[in-house]
Design a protein around this motif. Structure first.
Motif, mmCIF file in Angstrom:
data_model
loop_
_atom_site.group_PDB
_atom_site.id
_atom_site.type_symbol
_atom_site.label_atom_id
_atom_site.label_comp_id
_atom_site.label_asym_id
_atom_site.label_seq_id
_atom_site.Cartn_x
_atom_site.Cartn_y
_atom_site.Cartn_z
ATOM 1 N N UNK A 1 103.991 109.041 67.388
ATOM 2 C CA UNK A 1 104.741 110.214 67.831
ATOM 3 C C UNK A 1 105.457 110.905 66.668
ATOM 4 N N UNK A 2 104.776 110.975 65.541
ATOM 5 C CA UNK A 2 105.318 111.683 64.392
ATOM 6 C C UNK A 2 106.486 110.987 63.723
ATOM 7 N N UNK A 3 106.673 109.697 64.010
ATOM 8 C CA UNK A 3 107.807 108.971 63.423
ATOM 9 C C UNK A 3 107.508 108.473 62.016
ATOM 10 N N UNK A 4 106.316 107.947 61.801
ATOM 11 C CA UNK A 4 105.959 107.335 60.529
ATOM 12 C C UNK A 4 105.158 108.304 59.658
ATOM 13 N N UNK A 5 105.560 108.383 58.390
ATOM 14 C CA UNK A 5 104.787 109.087 57.374
ATOM 15 C C UNK A 5 104.510 108.114 56.231
ATOM 16 N N UNK A 6 103.381 108.274 55.532
ATOM 17 C CA UNK A 6 103.134 107.405 54.372
ATOM 18 C C UNK A 6 104.221 107.593 53.320
ATOM 19 N N UNK A 7 104.636 106.486 52.719
ATOM 20 C CA UNK A 7 105.608 106.535 51.618
ATOM 21 C C UNK A 7 105.085 105.709 50.444
ATOM 22 N N UNK A 8 105.058 106.331 49.243
ATOM 23 C CA UNK A 8 105.330 107.740 48.949
ATOM 24 C C UNK A 8 104.242 108.664 49.513
ATOM 25 N N UNK A 9 104.509 109.946 49.463
ATOM 26 C CA UNK A 9 103.577 110.957 49.948
ATOM 27 C C UNK A 9 102.231 110.818 49.227
ATOM 28 N N UNK A 10 101.159 110.707 50.008
ATOM 29 C CA UNK A 10 99.820 110.567 49.422
ATOM 30 C C UNK A 10 98.929 111.770 49.701
ATOM 31 N N UNK A 11 99.534 112.883 50.127
ATOM 32 C CA UNK A 11 98.731 114.035 50.535
ATOM 33 C C UNK A 11 98.022 114.705 49.362
ATOM 34 N N UNK A 12 98.398 114.376 48.128
ATOM 35 C CA UNK A 12 97.753 114.991 46.979
ATOM 36 C C UNK A 12 96.423 114.377 46.583
ATOM 37 N N UNK A 13 96.041 113.267 47.202
ATOM 38 C CA UNK A 13 94.761 112.636 46.871
ATOM 39 C C UNK A 13 93.603 113.434 47.462
ATOM 40 N N UNK A 14 92.471 113.429 46.765
ATOM 41 C CA UNK A 14 91.301 114.217 47.161
ATOM 42 C C UNK A 14 90.491 113.472 48.221
ATOM 43 N N UNK A 15 90.472 113.948 49.475
ATOM 44 C CA UNK A 15 89.728 113.232 50.526
ATOM 45 C C UNK A 15 88.223 113.248 50.314
ATOM 46 N N UNK A 16 87.712 114.232 49.582
ATOM 47 C CA UNK A 16 86.263 114.303 49.386
ATOM 48 C C UNK A 16 85.755 113.145 48.548
ATOM 49 N N UNK A 17 86.597 112.605 47.665
ATOM 50 C CA UNK A 17 86.214 111.448 46.856
ATOM 51 C C UNK A 17 86.255 110.185 47.713
ATOM 52 N N UNK A 18 87.321 110.016 48.466
ATOM 53 C CA UNK A 18 87.478 108.816 49.286
ATOM 54 C C UNK A 18 86.421 108.753 50.379
ATOM 55 N N UNK A 19 86.104 109.883 50.968
ATOM 56 C CA UNK A 19 85.196 109.908 52.111
ATOM 57 C C UNK A 19 83.759 109.587 51.789
ATOM 58 N N UNK A 20 83.409 109.466 50.502
ATOM 59 C CA UNK A 20 82.032 109.158 50.116
ATOM 60 C C UNK A 20 81.769 107.659 49.980
ATOM 61 N N UNK A 21 82.756 106.824 50.294
ATOM 62 C CA UNK A 21 82.584 105.377 50.123
ATOM 63 C C UNK A 21 81.395 104.857 50.926
ATOM 64 N N UNK A 22 80.773 103.817 50.404
ATOM 65 C CA UNK A 22 79.597 103.241 51.070
ATOM 66 C C UNK A 22 79.981 102.429 52.305
#
Length: 540
Positions: free
Chosen positions: A31-52
């Motif tokens: 319900x919007x209570x938890x956020x990742x700490x520290x902020x990880x929104x700057x990581x590139x999802x296109x790199x992570x999403x290619x994992x095997x």
């Protein structure tokens, strides 16, 4: 082997034989209570999403992020599936679009491509995750690591045999709502918080010492709370009674304990582990580290401002109208209560939900889950063992979506207040995270099997059941006796040897009998720090 932190419990493990993405979490949870700490929104999802390969340890929303997986993760990835007693995790991943699965077996090595091997260790008591939690060990033929995330393995020998480990990644700050939400006096709440913080870090230290990895990387906690109503829960001043210590606090604790091989591991940190025990760390820039830790309040306020659209969208998604909650709950819950023999006997009381409206023009509604007569009804003043005060929109959402796990959706949000009479009762929370026929059937079967305990161990002058009545930990490995009290160090539960009574909760009892050491010596032994002061008072 190259390991990149993706934040919280997330890892991208890169090997010559393929890459494994573990527990990516980027969107607010509970319900919007938890956020990742520290902020990880700057990581590139296109790199992570290619994992095997994709590994999701369990269904907690700070490990399973369906929105991110749906948008960014390649559906060609092969899912490494833990050996769980119910198929909820696979069902959830299939709903997102994943079709390739490797079903592992608990504590058994699975061969992947080339030299890549994995072993997933599962724990599946009603109190673990959403009916299950897991950890993964990986071996690329040169380097072995253990990603424990926030699992608490009971069977440790397979993990030790998988080693020696070059890297150990583990939690140190728990996912918990106790004692913050309880309406205890401030002094009592502070004392309980101090104990919880110390126990969590001490337990992590025990795992570090037990597995003996060459390098240790604390991660998987804590979250941060950016909603205005919850902002005070963050540990701004490194307070010894705050249950959410950060990495710096834990690293300081490890240094005090003589641990010299633990490292800061933030979103974007890159670790290279070599065959010969060599390692190198490419840390995030120092100005980023200073920004996070030198003025925590300023960092959190800036993070909160960036996240305001997500916070507003979350609140806007909550139901704004009202429905007949009692009728819906009776239809849903009473058939479950009818088949919950072990749970009803364990609760042996009533649980009150004080459902509070948003507007002053509406009256609160008091609904009781009665585990004595197995009914759901309006409260008529009966004595209730637990009471939960919750905003009506959240209860409306739980009921309309038929959310089968209120513990790991509502309670972890910390958006409620609680009262209880007596000690903690595990059965209450077991029911509230098993509110579907399939889950309830498993939980009832689990408790039935627990009641058939037959293995014993020696604890000084007592013979006791070998496995902890709480979650089945092997007391030969995790138990210690001091002054007549047996403590299970896996979760901190304590039992009086003379009576068998649990000192942590009133819904568990240890099978224990006084029998001098001249008796059976063929049993496994539990560590005794001193002679039990209560020896001989009686049998249980």
């Amino acid at each position: 082997m190259r390991i990149i932190s993706t934040g919280h419990a997330g890892l991208l493990v890169e090997t010559r034989e393929g890459s494994v993405l573990c527990d990516p979490w980027f969107n607010p949870a509970y319900y919007g209570s938890w956020f990742p700490f520290p902020d990880n929104s700057g990581l590139d999802p296109s790199v992570l999403g290619k994992a095997d390969y994709l590994y999701i340890s369990h269904l907690h929303r700070d490990h399973f992020d369906p929105e991110w997986l749906r948008r960014h993760m390649s559906k060609r990835a092969t899912v490494l599936l833990p050996d769980y007693p119910v198929p909820d995790l696979r069902d959830a991943l299939e709903e997102i679009g994943f079709r390739s699965f490797i079903v592992t077996r608990d504590n058994e090595i699975t061969e992947l491509d080339g030299d890549l091997r994995v072993m997933i260790t599962t724990v599946a008591s009603p109190a673990d995750g959403e009916i299950g939690d897991s950890a993964i060990a990986l071996d690329d033929g040169q380097v072995r690591i253990f990603n424990q995330n926030d699992a608490r393995p009971i069977a440790s020998r397979p993990i030790e045999a998988f080693g020696p480990l070059s890297g150990h990644f583990l939690q140190y700050s728990g996912a918990i709502w106790f004692p913050m939400v309880y309406e205890f006096p401030d002094r009592m709440k502070s004392t309980l918080g101090r104990r919880k913080r110390k126990n969590g870090m001490s337990r992590a230290l025990q795992y570090i010492n037990q597995y003996g990895a060459a390098q240790v990387f604390p991660f998987a906690g804590p979250p941060c709370f950016l909603d205005d109503d919850l902002f005070h829960l963050n540990d701004f001043a490194n307070s010894d009674d705050n249950t959410f210590p950060d990495q710096m606090a834990f690293l300081d604790f490890l240094t005090e304990q003589g641990v010299q091989n633990a490292h800061l591991f933030l979103p974007g940190t890159v670790v290279e582990l070599g065959r010969d025990g060599s390692f190198a760390i490419e840390q995030v820039p120092q100005d980023v580290i200073d920004d996070i830790y030198q003025d925590r309040t300023r960092y959190m306020r800036a993070y909160q401002a960036r996240s305001r659209p997500k916070l507003d969208a979350e609140r806007a998604s909550w139901p704004s109208d009202t429905s007949d909650l009692l009728a819906q709950l009776k239809e849903w819950i009473e058939p479950l209560l009818a088949h919950a023999d072990h749970i009803c006997a364990g609760v042996n009381g009533r649980v009150l939900f004080d459902v509070r409206p948003d507007g002053a023009e509406q009256q609160p509604e008091h609904i009781v889950f009665d585990f004595l007569d197995r009914r759901v009804k309006h409260w008529a003043g009966e004595d209730c063992r637990y009471a939960f005060r919750v905003a009506r929109p959240l209860v409306e959402d739980l009921v309309r979506t038929r959310e089968q796990d209120w513990v790991n959706h509502l309670f972890l949000s910390c958006r409620f207040a609680a009262q209880r009479k007596g000690a903690y009762n595990e059965y209450v929370f077991s029911f509230l995270q098993a509110m579907s026929p399939r889950r309830l059937e498993y939980v009832e079967r689990y408790y039935a099997e627990q009641n058939e305990e037959a293995e014993f161990a020696r604890a000084g002058e007592f013979i006791v059941q070998r496995h902890c009545p709480h979650l089945g930990a092997d007391l030969e490995r995790f138990g210690v006796v001091s002054r007549g009290v047996l403590t299970c160090q896996l979760h901190g539960w304590q039992f009086d040897l003379a009576t068998g009574n649990c000192l942590t909760s009133d819904d568990r009892k240890l099978v224990a009998r006084f029998e001098p050491a001249s008796g059976r010596c063929d049993l496994p032994s539990i560590s005794v720090l001193d002679q039990p002061a209560t020896a001989g008072r009686g049998d249980a």
